[in-house]
Design a protein around this motif. Structure first.
Motif, PDB file in Angstrom:
ATOM      1  N   TYR A 135       7.025  -1.768   4.431  1.00 20.24           N
ATOM      2  CA  TYR A 135       5.619  -1.763   4.047  1.00 20.24           C
ATOM      3  C   TYR A 135       5.447  -2.085   2.563  1.00 20.24           C
ATOM      4  O   TYR A 135       5.263  -1.194   1.733  1.00 20.24           O
ATOM      5  N   PRO A 136       5.502  -3.348   2.181  1.00 23.96           N
ATOM      6  CA  PRO A 136       5.218  -3.711   0.798  1.00 23.96           C
ATOM      7  C   PRO A 136       3.745  -3.449   0.486  1.00 23.96           C
ATOM      8  O   PRO A 136       2.919  -3.296   1.393  1.00 23.96           O
ATOM      9  N   ALA A 137       3.423  -3.375  -0.798  1.00 23.16           N
ATOM     10  CA  ALA A 137       2.043  -3.089  -1.206  1.00 23.16           C
ATOM     11  C   ALA A 137       1.182  -4.329  -1.055  1.00 23.16           C
ATOM     12  O   ALA A 137       0.752  -4.961  -2.025  1.00 23.16           O
ATOM     13  N   THR A 138       0.915  -4.715   0.179  1.00 21.76           N
ATOM     14  CA  THR A 138       0.055  -5.859   0.490  1.00 21.76           C
ATOM     15  C   THR A 138      -1.070  -5.405   1.399  1.00 21.76           C
ATOM     16  O   THR A 138      -0.977  -4.360   2.055  1.00 21.76           O
ATOM     17  N   ALA A 139      -2.130  -6.181   1.426  1.00 19.98           N
ATOM     18  CA  ALA A 139      -3.277  -5.817   2.254  1.00 19.98           C
ATOM     19  C   ALA A 139      -2.883  -5.655   3.723  1.00 19.98           C
ATOM     20  O   ALA A 139      -3.305  -4.705   4.393  1.00 19.98           O
ATOM     21  N   ASP A 140      -2.048  -6.549   4.218  1.00 18.57           N
ATOM     22  CA  ASP A 140      -1.725  -6.519   5.639  1.00 18.57           C
ATOM     23  C   ASP A 140      -0.937  -5.280   6.030  1.00 18.57           C
ATOM     24  O   ASP A 140      -0.944  -4.889   7.195  1.00 18.57           O
ATOM     25  N   SER A 141      -0.243  -4.646   5.071  1.00 20.83           N
ATOM     26  CA  SER A 141       0.508  -3.438   5.407  1.00 20.83           C
ATOM     27  C   SER A 141      -0.402  -2.283   5.771  1.00 20.83           C
ATOM     28  O   SER A 141       0.047  -1.291   6.354  1.00 20.83           O
ATOM     29  N   LEU A 142      -1.694  -2.360   5.424  1.00 20.76           N
ATOM     30  CA  LEU A 142      -2.657  -1.317   5.774  1.00 20.76           C
ATOM     31  C   LEU A 142      -3.302  -1.560   7.134  1.00 20.76           C
ATOM     32  O   LEU A 142      -4.037  -0.703   7.638  1.00 20.76           O
ATOM     33  N   ARG A 143      -3.042  -2.704   7.710  1.00 19.97           N
ATOM     34  CA  ARG A 143      -3.631  -3.019   9.007  1.00 19.97           C
ATOM     35  C   ARG A 143      -3.164  -2.001  10.051  1.00 19.97           C
ATOM     36  O   ARG A 143      -2.001  -1.620  10.106  1.00 19.97           O
ATOM     37  N   GLY A 144      -4.079  -1.539  10.885  1.00 24.71           N
ATOM     38  CA  GLY A 144      -3.738  -0.568  11.921  1.00 24.71           C
ATOM     39  C   GLY A 144      -4.715   0.592  11.920  1.00 24.71           C
ATOM     40  O   GLY A 144      -5.749   0.578  11.237  1.00 24.71           O
ATOM     41  N   THR A 145      -4.396   1.612  12.682  1.00 26.62           N
ATOM     42  CA  THR A 145      -5.252   2.787  12.814  1.00 26.62           C
ATOM     43  C   THR A 145      -4.765   3.897  11.900  1.00 26.62           C
ATOM     44  O   THR A 145      -3.580   4.219  11.873  1.00 26.62           O
ATOM     45  N   TRP A 146      -5.690   4.486  11.151  1.00 25.10           N
ATOM     46  CA  TRP A 146      -5.385   5.574  10.236  1.00 25.10           C
ATOM     47  C   TRP A 146      -6.269   6.777  10.546  1.00 25.10           C
ATOM     48  O   TRP A 146      -7.427   6.617  10.960  1.00 25.10           O
ATOM     49  N   ALA A 147      -5.731   7.966  10.324  1.00 22.63           N
ATOM     50  CA  ALA A 147      -6.501   9.214  10.401  1.00 22.63           C
ATOM     51  C   ALA A 147      -6.387   9.896   9.045  1.00 22.63           C
ATOM     52  O   ALA A 147      -5.274  10.158   8.568  1.00 22.63           O
ATOM     53  N   LEU A 148      -7.521  10.168   8.407  1.00 20.90           N
ATOM     54  CA  LEU A 148      -7.570  10.803   7.093  1.00 20.90           C
ATOM     55  C   LEU A 148      -8.200  12.185   7.266  1.00 20.90           C
ATOM     56  O   LEU A 148      -9.378  12.294   7.604  1.00 20.90           O
ATOM     57  N   THR A 149      -7.423  13.224   7.043  1.00 24.87           N
ATOM     58  CA  THR A 149      -7.874  14.597   7.232  1.00 24.87           C
ATOM     59  C   THR A 149      -7.855  15.327   5.902  1.00 24.87           C
ATOM     60  O   THR A 149      -6.825  15.345   5.213  1.00 24.87           O
ATOM     61  N   SER A 150      -8.990  15.926   5.530  1.00 25.23           N
ATOM     62  CA  SER A 150      -9.070  16.651   4.270  1.00 25.23           C
ATOM     63  C   SER A 150      -9.587  18.062   4.513  1.00 25.23           C
ATOM     64  O   SER A 150     -10.272  18.338   5.495  1.00 25.23           O
ATOM     65  N   PHE A 151      -9.214  18.964   3.612  1.00 29.33           N
ATOM     66  CA  PHE A 151      -9.741  20.318   3.687  1.00 29.33           C
ATOM     67  C   PHE A 151     -10.001  20.834   2.286  1.00 29.33           C
ATOM     68  O   PHE A 151      -9.371  20.424   1.316  1.00 29.33           O
TER      69      PHE A 151
END
Length: 285
Positions: A135-151
């Motif tokens: 996962y290099p720091a490129t835009a395409d490496s962020l492609r996909g599904t993410w879940a961001l959970t904060s408290f």
């Protein structure tokens, strides 16, 4: 009852702010990472116990491996590094390896979940890091599904998104990956105060900022902070990649194929504004 338990967990988390488990996987001696065959480390930490496997070479250039295990406490580990011999080889029948020699003490101290230092027998302390080869720091490496959970003071907040649309870079980034509706996007920051972080924004349909997210990550997991637009305090954030850019699941999977859109949007404006005003996560106590 839930709120009381959550408050207790937050207080306990604050007390353990500087204690963490290192990221499991392949690690390398940072100064030896040159693209050529060399030494490497496999680190697996579970519930306070760390297992270290190291592959290296004998003085006569024969490859060999070592192993150590013991307690990880306050981000530090120290135990005997054992060399092994015998055991099965390719095509052999049943054979059992045996401990051959205690090479001396190996010590580890971790400065984050993906960085630290190692002292090997007969060698000075050197820096080590989690080996990130996928996962290099490129835009395409962020492609996909993410879940961001904060408290935090706002309770538990969850934002998920399927990042699929490519959008043009902001001033300090290298290209947004956005949801198909164009309301949520994330971008690697490669310049400015937030270089090395991922910055995400959630806009409403009028293009106004509703919430921002910042985190650093390794492979599929990240940590950082989340904030509602305005003066409310930041919440502790945990990020989890659920599908890879190829659509393979690390958790929940969705399938999608669609066009790429390089146009500039309100998402760009919000990311640029936040990036210009923020202080790096790594610069904080």
């Amino acid at each position: 009852m839930f709120k009381k338990a959550l408050a207790t967990a937050i207080l306990l988390g604050c007390g353990l702010a500087h204690a963490f488990m290192p990221s499991n996987g392949t690690w390398v001696v940072t100064s030896e990472l040159n693209g050529e065959p060399g030494r490497g480390l496999a680190i697996d930490a579970q519930n306070g116990t760390l297992v270290l496997q190291m592959y290296g070479y004998e003085p006569g250039s024969q490859p060999t491996f070592y192993m150590s295990s013991g307690r990880l406490s306050n981000n530090r580990f120290s135990a005997s590094l054992m060399r092994y011999r015998g055991g099965r080889y390719l095509g052999s029948g049943p054979m059992t390896g045996v401990a051959d020699r205690d090479m001396g003490q190996v010590s580890l101290r971790f400065t984050s979940g993906v960085s630290g230092f190692i002292t090997l027998p007969g060698e000075p302390e050197v820096a080590i890091s989690r080996f990130n080869f996928g996962y290099p720091a490129t835009a395409d490496s962020l492609r996909g599904t993410w879940a961001l959970t904060s408290f935090g003071s706002e309770g538990v907040r969850v934002q998920d998104g399927y990042l699929i649309r490519y959008l043009a870079p902001t001033r300090d980034g290298n290209g947004l990956m956005a949801t198909d509706d164009g309301l949520f996007a994330c971008e690697h920051q490669v310049r400015g105060a937030l270089a090395g972080e991922v910055l995400c924004v959630l806009n409403n349909t009028a293009g106004q900022l509703e919430r921002s997210y910042r985190f650093v990550y390794s492979v599929n997991d990240g940590e950082g902070e989340s904030r509602t637009y305005g003066d409310r305090p930041a919440q502790t954030l945990f990020a989890k990649r659920l599908t890879t850019p190829q659509g393979d699941r690390t958790g929940i999977v969705y399938n999608y194929s669609g066009p790429m859109d390089g146009s500039r949007t309100a998402l760009h404006e919000q990311i640029e504004k936040l990036a210009s005003e923020a202080v790096p996560l790594t610069a904080r106590d």
